[in-house]
Scaffold this active site. Structure first.
Site, PDB file in Angstrom:
ATOM      1  N   LEU A 287       0.845  -1.182   0.000  1.00 34.62           N
ATOM      2  CA  LEU A 287       0.000   0.000   0.000  1.00 34.62           C
ATOM      3  C   LEU A 287       0.882   1.233   0.000  1.00 34.62           C
ATOM      4  O   LEU A 287       1.592   1.509   0.979  1.00 34.62           O
ATOM      5  CB  LEU A 287      -0.928   0.013   1.215  1.00 34.62           C
ATOM      6  CG  LEU A 287      -1.805  -1.230   1.430  1.00 34.62           C
ATOM      7  CD1 LEU A 287      -2.749  -0.999   2.612  1.00 34.62           C
ATOM      8  CD2 LEU A 287      -2.585  -1.584   0.181  1.00 34.62           C
ATOM      9  N   ASP A 288       0.854   1.974  -1.086  1.00 33.04           N
ATOM     10  CA  ASP A 288       1.728   3.129  -1.227  1.00 33.04           C
ATOM     11  C   ASP A 288       1.332   4.237  -0.260  1.00 33.04           C
ATOM     12  O   ASP A 288       0.152   4.608  -0.151  1.00 33.04           O
ATOM     13  CB  ASP A 288       1.637   3.648  -2.672  1.00 33.04           C
ATOM     14  CG  ASP A 288       2.452   4.902  -2.885  1.00 33.04           C
ATOM     15  OD1 ASP A 288       3.686   4.826  -2.773  1.00 33.04           O
ATOM     16  OD2 ASP A 288       1.847   5.962  -3.142  1.00 33.04           O
ATOM     17  N   ALA A 289       2.305   4.772   0.436  1.00 29.01           N
ATOM     18  CA  ALA A 289       2.195   6.008   1.229  1.00 29.01           C
ATOM     19  C   ALA A 289       0.888   6.124   2.003  1.00 29.01           C
ATOM     20  O   ALA A 289       0.111   7.060   1.803  1.00 29.01           O
ATOM     21  CB  ALA A 289       2.383   7.219   0.313  1.00 29.01           C
ATOM     22  N   VAL A 290       0.655   5.185   2.914  1.00 30.01           N
ATOM     23  CA  VAL A 290      -0.573   5.273   3.716  1.00 30.01           C
ATOM     24  C   VAL A 290      -0.547   6.487   4.648  1.00 30.01           C
ATOM     25  O   VAL A 290      -1.602   6.930   5.126  1.00 30.01           O
ATOM     26  CB  VAL A 290      -0.806   3.979   4.527  1.00 30.01           C
ATOM     27  CG1 VAL A 290      -0.940   2.779   3.608  1.00 30.01           C
ATOM     28  CG2 VAL A 290       0.280   3.747   5.562  1.00 30.01           C
TER      29      VAL A 290
ATOM     30  N   GLU B 104       3.463   0.984   3.105  1.00 31.56           N
ATOM     31  CA  GLU B 104       4.544   1.958   3.131  1.00 31.56           C
ATOM     32  C   GLU B 104       4.065   3.115   4.009  1.00 31.56           C
ATOM     33  O   GLU B 104       3.074   3.773   3.690  1.00 31.56           O
ATOM     34  CB  GLU B 104       4.874   2.478   1.732  1.00 31.56           C
ATOM     35  CG  GLU B 104       6.056   3.440   1.762  1.00 31.56           C
ATOM     36  CD  GLU B 104       6.043   4.474   0.659  1.00 31.56           C
ATOM     37  OE1 GLU B 104       7.044   5.209   0.543  1.00 31.56           O
ATOM     38  OE2 GLU B 104       5.036   4.588  -0.062  1.00 31.56           O
TER      39      GLU B 104
ATOM     40  N   VAL C 115      16.337   5.862  -4.352  1.00 32.64           N
ATOM     41  CA  VAL C 115      17.209   6.081  -5.507  1.00 32.64           C
ATOM     42  C   VAL C 115      16.607   7.132  -6.432  1.00 32.64           C
ATOM     43  O   VAL C 115      17.235   8.133  -6.771  1.00 32.64           O
ATOM     44  CB  VAL C 115      17.438   4.758  -6.269  1.00 32.64           C
ATOM     45  CG1 VAL C 115      18.224   5.017  -7.551  1.00 32.64           C
ATOM     46  CG2 VAL C 115      18.176   3.750  -5.401  1.00 32.64           C
TER      47      VAL C 115
ATOM     48  N   ASN D 190      14.344   9.415  -6.178  1.00 31.34           N
ATOM     49  CA  ASN D 190      14.061  10.773  -5.726  1.00 31.34           C
ATOM     50  C   ASN D 190      15.320  11.580  -5.430  1.00 31.34           C
ATOM     51  O   ASN D 190      15.229  12.707  -4.928  1.00 31.34           O
ATOM     52  CB  ASN D 190      13.134  10.736  -4.509  1.00 31.34           C
ATOM     53  CG  ASN D 190      11.706  10.419  -4.914  1.00 31.34           C
ATOM     54  OD1 ASN D 190      11.217  10.897  -5.936  1.00 31.34           O
ATOM     55  ND2 ASN D 190      11.033   9.584  -4.136  1.00 31.34           N
TER      56      ASN D 190
END
Length: 632
Positions: A277-280, A315, A411, A413
């Site tokens: 789960l991206d950027a909770v 995440e 990496v 960013n």
């Protein structure tokens, strides 16, 4: 053509038993297809079929803002739009396929697939060794089919789970995937839904699980038509990447249903084993039962029903153990979460960087804390945030934290997109690999790190809207404080940003890259073979810091089996005194030895218990073991 049998199909609801079980176009075989869409403000919703034969028909209002129809002659490949109250054509929010891109018509897709691994039951979380991939840059072809020939090498490395960056349909053909706008459709330039199933099947045939990265905190800016259908977004706050999703405001029940159904579909139809789960931390949800908890519960219920392991890994940058606590203890019920503090501490110790995201980290002292406690910040003052931050994770086992030396974020960013191999020397690459592999946590490797890939991993897009592409360039430029298009830094919309980011595996066949990959294989073989390394238990771990020498010693225990590893982060040889339990300790691995491309090692082949003095080569890692038979 057969539509629903009512005199007024727009306004009369069908019998409950006739309601489709899922959103979008559900193909049932032999030309039968049911369509269900949520458009609560629309008085008239029409299904506009544009291929193979043009026709348009109204959908029936089915209550709660839903509209539906059933056809008997809609074969796979049938292309269609929805039209709301006579407005412009719009793709299906729950489209299964977008063969002409995010602005084009949706297409009916047949979910049937002949699985070779129908009996696959997944992997327990403690066996996860995650290998992160971006499909577009992982192979020369940039497709699911192109990735399959490289899966054997991933398996031989010791990885057990292939993590795939988002594949939900995004604009153009080049993107990280976080600009996806069709959460049910598989990116057509990667090969679409059928090829993704072939990829998952190929992984399972090799005993590899699959973790899919999904984005439920925002949608991309181009091709985002959800707002035309209903209150999917909230004006209450924004994410760094665009409008925030409405998970706790008016209409949020159906918004939640939409995204939970998306998540379950990846797990059920595509048989992926885990979702990332991206950027909770970018989801603000003040409901009593948060969306993330609801999603995790639905995923776990599917796993129980099918008798297979299903895991949800979040995440999160919050350092909040509630993410991984079970709901009965007030948590969200995720199985594991990213531990960014481990990466930041390790990176600071290896490179000496102290700016940006590394401003809160001193290096070795923080790395020692992360080995012991997972989170470094557990409520103390954070200079970067200018406030207290985090909470302790007592009682949470090591298998609930995922750690890494590199991933796509850390990496990609960076202004130049440098991998660790472009920042530190060869000895430090081995040291970083061992620090992750021998941790009591779930390890993640970023594609190519195992042989020291030198190609950068840039941020790249291929928006068709030139103004949007320029806005993205300016936004990234502001983030990094330097212009793109100069000094070898391609703008995100420049095709070179993508081309430069593709893996170049040729060097891995010989020299140091080949030795590094062999070293990785040995690390993960030892992790499997040594009971103390395989047990993901923080309670059996102690970390001793020798700060002046630049050395960290970590002792791990599983019953009578014990290991300790010593890491020298100094650029010079170090000598430290260790307090060891009694018995004979045998060296099992030493990164400084010539067989691993090292300069030679002064570390003893065996040590006696009690006070022992150990010499270490610069930037090296040495592992020792003691079994029950070696104890006094």
């Amino acid at each position: 053509m057969r539509t629903i049998k009512t005199k007024s199909p727009v306004h009369r609801a069908p019998p409950a038993a006739a309601m489709p079980a899922g959103l979008g176009a559900r193909y049932l075989g032999a030309g039968r297809c049911e369509f269900l869409v949520w458009a609560p403000k629309a008085k008239l919703v029409e299904l506009n079929i544009v291929a193979p034969k043009r026709r348009r028909l109204p959908l029936a209002a089915a209550g709660a803002g839903y509209h539906w129809a059933a056809l008997s002659d809609a074969e796979p490949g049938t292309e269609y739009f929805y039209r709301l109250d006579g407005g412009p054509d719009r793709p299906d929010p729950a489209s299964r396929a977008q063969p002409r891109g995010v602005h084009g018509p949706s297409a009916v897709a047949d979910p049937a697939f002949s699985w070779k691994t129908a009996g696959w039951k997944g992997l327990p979380l403690e066996r996860f060794v995650v290998y992160e991939t971006h499909i577009g840059t992982f192979s020369p072809e940039g497709t699911f089919a192109g990735a399959i020939p490289y899966l054997d090498a991933v398996k031989e490395l010791g990885a057990t789970v292939v993590s795939v960056m988002p594949v939900a349909q995004f604009p153009g053909a080049r993107n990280w995937g976080y600009d996806g706008v069709c959460p049910f459709a598989v990116q057509d330039s990667y090969g679409g839904a059928r090829e993704f199933k072939r990829f998952v099947d190929a992984c399972h045939l090799r005993g590899l699980g699959v973790m899919l990265d999904v984005v439920y905190n925002h949608l991309g800016p181009e091709g985002n038509y959800l707002r035309d259908f209903g209150p999917y977004f909230t004006a209450g706050y924004k994410t760094p990447w665009g409008e925030a999703l409405n998970f706790d405001g008016p209409g949020s029940d159906e918004v939640r249903r939409f995204f939970v159904e998306s998540a379950v579909r990846w797990l059920e139809e595509f048989r992926v084993d885990a979702l990332r789960l991206d950027a909770v931390h970018a989801i603000r949800d003040f409901s009593a039962r948060p969306f993330i908890e609801e999603l995790a519960a639905a995923a776990h219920e599917l796993g129980r029903r099918q008798g297979r392991a299903v895991n949800i890994i979040a995440e999160s940058s919050l350092n909040d153990p509630r993410v991984i606590r079970p709901p009965e203890l007030g948590g969200l019920g995720c199985d594991a979460q990213y531990c960014k503090d481990f990466h930041h501490s390790l990176h600071a110790a290896l490179t000496g960087e102290r700016s940006g995201r590394y401003g809160d980290f001193t290096g070795l002292r923080d790395l020692a804390a992360s080995y012991r406690d997972a989170f470094v910040y557990t409520g103390q003052y954070s200079p970067m945030r200018k406030r207290r931050f985090g909470r302790g994770a007592e009682g949470r086992p090591g298998r609930q934290f995922l750690v890494y030396a590199q991933d796509h974020d850390e990496v990609g960013n960076r202004p130049l997109g440098e991998r660790l191999a472009g920042l530190v020397d060869f000895e430090a690459l081995k040291l970083a690999a061992g620090a992750v592999a021998f941790s009591p946590f779930l390890p993640l490797l970023f594609m190519g790190e195992e042989y020291g890939e030198k190609a950068p991993f840039h941020y790249f897009t291929s928006h068709s809207d030139k103004a949007l592409s320029e806005a993205v360039r300016l936004g990234r430029q502001a983030d990094h404080g330097s212009p793109f298009g100069h000094g070898g830094i391609p703008a995100p919309g420049d095709k070179n940003a993508f081309l430069r980011s593709r893996l170049d595996r040729k060097p891995r066949r010989s020299g140091r890259p080949a030795l590094l990959e062999k070293f990785y294989r040995r690390l993960y073989a030892l992790r499997r073979e040594q009971p103390a390394l395989a047990l993901l238990d923080r309670e059996g771990l102690t970390a001793a810091l020798h700060e002046e020498a630049g050395v960290l010693a970590v002792h791990r225990r599983a019953g009578a089996e014990e290991n300790f590893f010593v890491m020298n982060f100094a650029r010079m040889a170090s000598r430290v005194r260790l307090e060891l339990p009694g018995g004979r300790w045998t060296k099992l691995l030493d990164s400084a030895q010539p067989q691993w491309g090292g300069p030679g090692s002064p570390a003893a082949g065996s040590l006696a218990g009690g006070q022992a003095e150990l010499a270490l080569a610069p930037g090296s890692l040495a592992l020792y073991g003691r079994s029950a038979a070696d104890r006094i």
